[in-house]
Motif scaffolding. Structure first.
Motif, PDB file in Angstrom:
ATOM      1  N   VAL A  19      10.780  45.133  77.130  1.00 33.11           N
ATOM      2  CA  VAL A  19      10.854  45.762  78.450  1.00 33.11           C
ATOM      3  C   VAL A  19      11.622  47.076  78.348  1.00 33.11           C
ATOM      4  O   VAL A  19      11.219  48.095  78.934  1.00 33.11           O
ATOM      5  N   THR A  20      12.699  47.071  77.600  1.00 32.71           N
ATOM      6  CA  THR A  20      13.498  48.275  77.426  1.00 32.71           C
ATOM      7  C   THR A  20      12.671  49.386  76.796  1.00 32.71           C
ATOM      8  O   THR A  20      12.731  50.542  77.229  1.00 32.71           O
ATOM      9  N   GLU A  21      11.882  49.037  75.790  1.00 33.10           N
ATOM     10  CA  GLU A  21      11.019  50.031  75.146  1.00 33.10           C
ATOM     11  C   GLU A  21       9.995  50.580  76.132  1.00 33.10           C
ATOM     12  O   GLU A  21       9.721  51.786  76.148  1.00 33.10           O
ATOM     13  N   ALA A  22       9.417  49.709  76.966  1.00 29.50           N
ATOM     14  CA  ALA A  22       8.452  50.163  77.969  1.00 29.50           C
ATOM     15  C   ALA A  22       9.116  51.101  78.977  1.00 29.50           C
ATOM     16  O   ALA A  22       8.517  52.100  79.391  1.00 29.50           O
ATOM     17  N   CYS A  23      10.341  50.799  79.355  1.00 32.94           N
ATOM     18  CA  CYS A  23      11.074  51.680  80.278  1.00 32.94           C
ATOM     19  C   CYS A  23      11.340  53.038  79.650  1.00 32.94           C
ATOM     20  O   CYS A  23      11.198  54.073  80.305  1.00 32.94           O
ATOM     21  N   LYS A  24      11.714  53.042  78.392  1.00 39.89           N
ATOM     22  CA  LYS A  24      11.993  54.306  77.706  1.00 39.89           C
ATOM     23  C   LYS A  24      10.742  55.167  77.580  1.00 39.89           C
ATOM     24  O   LYS A  24      10.823  56.386  77.511  1.00 39.89           O
ATOM     25  N   LYS A  25       9.574  54.533  77.551  1.00 45.00           N
ATOM     26  CA  LYS A  25       8.304  55.269  77.470  1.00 45.00           C
ATOM     27  C   LYS A  25       7.767  55.621  78.857  1.00 45.00           C
ATOM     28  O   LYS A  25       6.632  56.055  78.989  1.00 45.00           O
ATOM     29  N   ASN A  26       8.568  55.403  79.889  1.00 46.44           N
ATOM     30  CA  ASN A  26       8.199  55.695  81.283  1.00 46.44           C
ATOM     31  C   ASN A  26       6.947  54.937  81.729  1.00 46.44           C
ATOM     32  O   ASN A  26       6.126  55.461  82.469  1.00 46.44           O
ATOM     33  N   GLN A  27       6.813  53.694  81.293  1.00 44.18           N
ATOM     34  CA  GLN A  27       5.653  52.884  81.653  1.00 44.18           C
ATOM     35  C   GLN A  27       5.922  51.990  82.852  1.00 44.18           C
ATOM     36  O   GLN A  27       5.009  51.358  83.362  1.00 44.18           O
ATOM     37  N   ILE A  28       7.156  51.898  83.309  1.00 39.87           N
ATOM     38  CA  ILE A  28       7.513  51.008  84.411  1.00 39.87           C
ATOM     39  C   ILE A  28       8.066  51.841  85.562  1.00 39.87           C
ATOM     40  O   ILE A  28       8.936  52.693  85.370  1.00 39.87           O
ATOM     41  N   THR A  29       7.533  51.593  86.764  1.00 43.13           N
ATOM     42  CA  THR A  29       8.043  52.274  87.952  1.00 43.13           C
ATOM     43  C   THR A  29       8.445  51.244  89.001  1.00 43.13           C
ATOM     44  O   THR A  29       7.834  50.181  89.107  1.00 43.13           O
ATOM     45  N   VAL A  30       9.476  51.561  89.757  1.00 39.36           N
ATOM     46  CA  VAL A  30       9.925  50.723  90.862  1.00 39.36           C
ATOM     47  C   VAL A  30       9.839  51.579  92.119  1.00 39.36           C
ATOM     48  O   VAL A  30      10.466  52.628  92.205  1.00 39.36           O
ATOM     49  N   ASN A  31       9.035  51.130  93.058  1.00 38.45           N
ATOM     50  CA  ASN A  31       8.808  51.866  94.312  1.00 38.45           C
ATOM     51  C   ASN A  31       8.382  53.310  94.051  1.00 38.45           C
ATOM     52  O   ASN A  31       8.817  54.237  94.718  1.00 38.45           O
ATOM     53  N   GLY A  32       7.544  53.512  93.033  1.00 38.93           N
ATOM     54  CA  GLY A  32       7.006  54.834  92.740  1.00 38.93           C
ATOM     55  C   GLY A  32       7.894  55.731  91.904  1.00 38.93           C
ATOM     56  O   GLY A  32       7.506  56.837  91.570  1.00 38.93           O
ATOM     57  N   GLN A  33       9.081  55.275  91.527  1.00 38.76           N
ATOM     58  CA  GLN A  33       9.987  56.075  90.716  1.00 38.76           C
ATOM     59  C   GLN A  33      10.123  55.448  89.338  1.00 38.76           C
ATOM     60  O   GLN A  33      10.242  54.228  89.211  1.00 38.76           O
ATOM     61  N   ILE A  34      10.129  56.303  88.318  1.00 34.26           N
ATOM     62  CA  ILE A  34      10.278  55.826  86.947  1.00 34.26           C
ATOM     63  C   ILE A  34      11.623  55.115  86.814  1.00 34.26           C
ATOM     64  O   ILE A  34      12.644  55.601  87.285  1.00 34.26           O
ATOM     65  N   ALA A  35      11.581  53.939  86.167  1.00 33.76           N
ATOM     66  CA  ALA A  35      12.778  53.101  86.092  1.00 33.76           C
ATOM     67  C   ALA A  35      13.368  53.092  84.689  1.00 33.76           C
ATOM     68  O   ALA A  35      12.652  53.019  83.703  1.00 33.76           O
ATOM     69  N   LYS A  36      14.688  53.161  84.644  1.00 33.06           N
ATOM     70  CA  LYS A  36      15.418  52.928  83.408  1.00 33.06           C
ATOM     71  C   LYS A  36      15.635  51.421  83.299  1.00 33.06           C
ATOM     72  O   LYS A  36      15.537  50.708  84.296  1.00 33.06           O
ATOM     73  N   PRO A  37      15.945  50.911  82.096  1.00 33.45           N
ATOM     74  CA  PRO A  37      16.150  49.470  81.949  1.00 33.45           C
ATOM     75  C   PRO A  37      17.253  48.899  82.838  1.00 33.45           C
ATOM     76  O   PRO A  37      17.216  47.735  83.218  1.00 33.45           O
ATOM     77  N   SER A  38      18.228  49.726  83.206  1.00 31.64           N
ATOM     78  CA  SER A  38      19.351  49.244  84.012  1.00 31.64           C
ATOM     79  C   SER A  38      19.096  49.334  85.513  1.00 31.64           C
ATOM     80  O   SER A  38      19.970  48.985  86.304  1.00 31.64           O
ATOM     81  N   LYS A  39      17.924  49.775  85.927  1.00 29.02           N
ATOM     82  CA  LYS A  39      17.599  49.911  87.354  1.00 29.02           C
ATOM     83  C   LYS A  39      17.694  48.551  88.037  1.00 29.02           C
ATOM     84  O   LYS A  39      17.154  47.565  87.564  1.00 29.02           O
TER      85      LYS A  39
END
Length: 135
Positions: A19-39
């Motif tokens: 999941v952390t790797e996916a976040c670092k690659k900007n593949q995960i968004t929360v409410n339309g905003q790119i999420a960091k692993p600590s979001k």
């Protein structure tokens, strides 16, 4: 709860590191905003991410305390991924089968193992027949 821990708890990823790797690659968004692993994730948040060639869309219903069993996952999230996405994945699988039909071209590693196993079975049957003829 952190986004990496949440997606791991509801069994979308095998490890938090994935999941952390996916976040670092900007593949995960929360409410339309790119999420960091600590979001931080809260109920009613909408999470969008791409996994296995499908853009998954889920809504957080509740926050689990720990990783939950597969049967209990629906308590904590609502899957809003359109059915067309899953149909597209099925078409992709069928197109791969069409690209290389079994029996054409060079055998794959699995095909070769199956052929070797089949040859071993025939060899074993011939040995049994020879032993009964000698007796």
């Amino acid at each position: 709860m952190r986004i990496d821990k949440y997606l791991w708890c509801v069994r979308y990823y095998k490890t938090r590191n994935m999941v952390t790797e996916a976040c670092k690659k900007n593949q995960i968004t929360v409410n339309g905003q790119i999420a960091k692993p600590s979001k931080e994730v809260f109920p009613t948040d909408r999470i969008t991410f791409r996994k296995d060639q499908i853009t998954q869309i889920i809504t957080v219903l509740d926050i689990p305390q720990n990783r939950v069993g597969a049967k209990l996952v629906d308590i904590y999230r609502k899957n809003e991924t359109p059915p067309e996405a899953y149909a597209h994945l099925e078409l992709l699988k069928l197109s791969k089968e069409h690209y290389r039909r079994s029996g054409t071209g060079r055998p794959t590693k699995k095909d070769r193992r199956d052929i070797d196993d089949y040859g071993d079975e025939i060899y074993d049957e011939d040995d049994e027949e020879n032993e009964t003829e000698q007796i």
